[in-house]
Design a protein around this motif. Structure first.
Motif, short mmCIF file in Angstrom:
data_model
loop_
_atom_site.label_atom_id
_atom_site.label_comp_id
_atom_site.label_asym_id
_atom_site.label_seq_id
_atom_site.Cartn_x
_atom_site.Cartn_y
_atom_site.Cartn_z
N SER A 56 73.07 -27.39 73.91
CA SER A 56 72.86 -27.68 75.33
C SER A 56 73.99 -27.01 76.09
O SER A 56 75.03 -27.62 76.35
CB SER A 56 72.84 -29.19 75.57
N THR A 114 75.68 -24.10 79.05
CA THR A 114 75.60 -23.61 80.42
C THR A 114 76.02 -22.15 80.44
O THR A 114 77.15 -21.83 80.08
CB THR A 114 76.50 -24.43 81.36
N SER A 129 65.83 -26.01 75.63
CA SER A 129 65.41 -26.75 76.83
C SER A 129 66.57 -27.51 77.45
O SER A 129 66.55 -27.84 78.64
CB SER A 129 64.28 -27.73 76.47
N SER A 174 69.60 -26.30 77.83
CA SER A 174 70.57 -25.37 78.41
C SER A 174 70.23 -25.07 79.86
O SER A 174 69.09 -25.18 80.29
CB SER A 174 70.61 -24.08 77.59
N ALA A 175 71.24 -24.67 80.60
CA ALA A 175 71.08 -24.37 82.03
C ALA A 175 71.97 -23.20 82.38
O ALA A 175 72.71 -22.66 81.54
CB ALA A 175 71.43 -25.59 82.86
#
Length: 375
Positions: free
Chosen positions: A321, A323, A340, A342-343
């Motif tokens: 997860s 960024t 899903s 991760s951003a």
């Protein structure tokens, strides 16, 4: 080299590093020892009457001592063992004298190379083996060792302006309970491990341990048999800045049954979670991928970094997860693979098409020696 660099916000940061003063801010030593290839271990270790072996000087050192090595090649038949502790205010320094070129050559040591499938006893790992705290190792070239520099359970140490090349395992390897260490301006290349068919020799490895506050800044890691950088199973966050990884994972030594992985930046693995940060990194022309979480499920931060011409994936963060912010990926097999969880914002794969990119010849591999400041 046919690689082309497309830098995402990195050029200005690199320029500031090249202009920065050297990292030479250790406290004044309480005493000094000098070593020269033509010295004598019966000497007092002064500039006029130096010692002959590095190990003799290390054994005499106390907190605050600076050991200055005169130029030349030192080729002991056993590794140099740094077992004594300095202190945070009085580190022990092992360095080249002035601007003289000092080579520590491990070719005469055991396990250079080890037999296929063999292991290296822990105490014999590294042409320079570190188990003490608060050491500063500065300006040395370490070659042909059973590892170049191997550091175990070391804290508060600085590895500055080292060249670790052509060793029979990783160039610089930190392991165990190790915290507060700084790796700055490392050049590590051409390292390979015939005893493991190329599977574990990285440019820089911080593996199988834990410890807060470790920082890597200004490293160049290229043409190693496994990965440029590998944080395999290190369970504490590591900050990595202004670091390059290219040309890793190719069988340049005709090793049989070659198994080198070939990633630029490998951020852990085997399900061990740690939240690593990479800023202003570049990875290109590696045999596999550029930046990978490698099944480290932590929350990584990857910022202003570039992946170019890696045949697998530029940024592979599909098992974490993470960024990802303001990164650039061009001409990789797959530019990005994220999970899903991760951003990120401002990355090339969401803001513009790589098909319109203009490429230029690379210059990063020819940068002069960098000088960084601690953070």
């Amino acid at each position: 080299m046919r690689a082309t660099l497309l830098v995402a916000g990195t050029a200005l940061a690199v320029a500031s590093v090249l202009a920065a003063p050297p990292l030479d801010a250790a406290p004044a030593p309480v005493d000094a020892l000098y070593v020269a290839t033509g010295g004598d271990d019966a000497n007092p270790g002064t500039l006029a009457a130096p010692l002959r072996t590095i190990q003799k000087a290390v054994d005499l050192a106390r907190p605050g001592t600076t050991i200055s090595l005169r130029g030349g090649t030192y080729a002991p038949d056993t590794n140099v063992r740094l077992l004594r502790d300095g202190t945070s205010s009085l580190p022990i320094t092992l360095r080249n004298h002035g601007g003289e070129r000092v080579v520590v050559d491990g070719e005469n040591m055991p396990h250079t190379p080890g037999a296929v499938g063999s292991s290296i006893p822990r105490a014999e790992r590294g042409a320079i083996h570190v188990e003490g705290d608060h050491w500063r190792i500065v300006g040395l070239e370490v070659v042909h060792g059973p590892y170049g520099v191997f550091a175990l359970d070391t804290n508060g140490s600085v590895f500055e302006r080292l060249v670790t090349r052509d060793n029979y395992e990783s160039g610089l390897h930190v392991q165990g309970a190790s915290s507060g260490n700084l790796v700055v301006d490392l050049d590590s290349y051409g390292n390979r491990d015939p005893r493991k068919n190329g599977e574990s020799a990285d440019g820089l490895a911080i593996k199988e341990g834990s410890g807060a506050g470790n920082v890597v800044r200004g490293a160049r890691l290229w043409n190693n048999s496994d990965d440029g950088l590998d944080y395999w199973m290190f369970s504490s966050p590591i900050l990595t800045e202004l670091t390059l990884g290219w040309g890793n994972g190719f069988n340049r030594w005709n090793l049989p049954g070659f198994t080198g992985d070939g990633n630029g930046f490998k951020l852990g693995g085997n399900g061990v979670a740690a939240d690593h940060t990479v800023r202003d990194g570049m990875a290109w022309d590696n045999a596999a991928s550029g930046f990978v979480d490698n099944d480290n499920p932590g929350g990584h931060r990857i910022e202003r970094s570039t992946a170019w011409d890696n045949p697998k994936t530029g940024f592979a963060f599909d098992r974490s997860s993470s960024t990802l912010t303001k990164n650039l990926a061009v001409a990789n097999g797959i530019d990005v693979s994220v999970g899903s969880g991760s951003a990120g914002v401002g990355n090339s794969w969401t803001t513009w098409s790589s098909s319109s990119a203009r490429t230029t010849a690379p210059t990063a591999a020819g940068w002069p020696t960098r000088r960084c400041t601690p953070g």
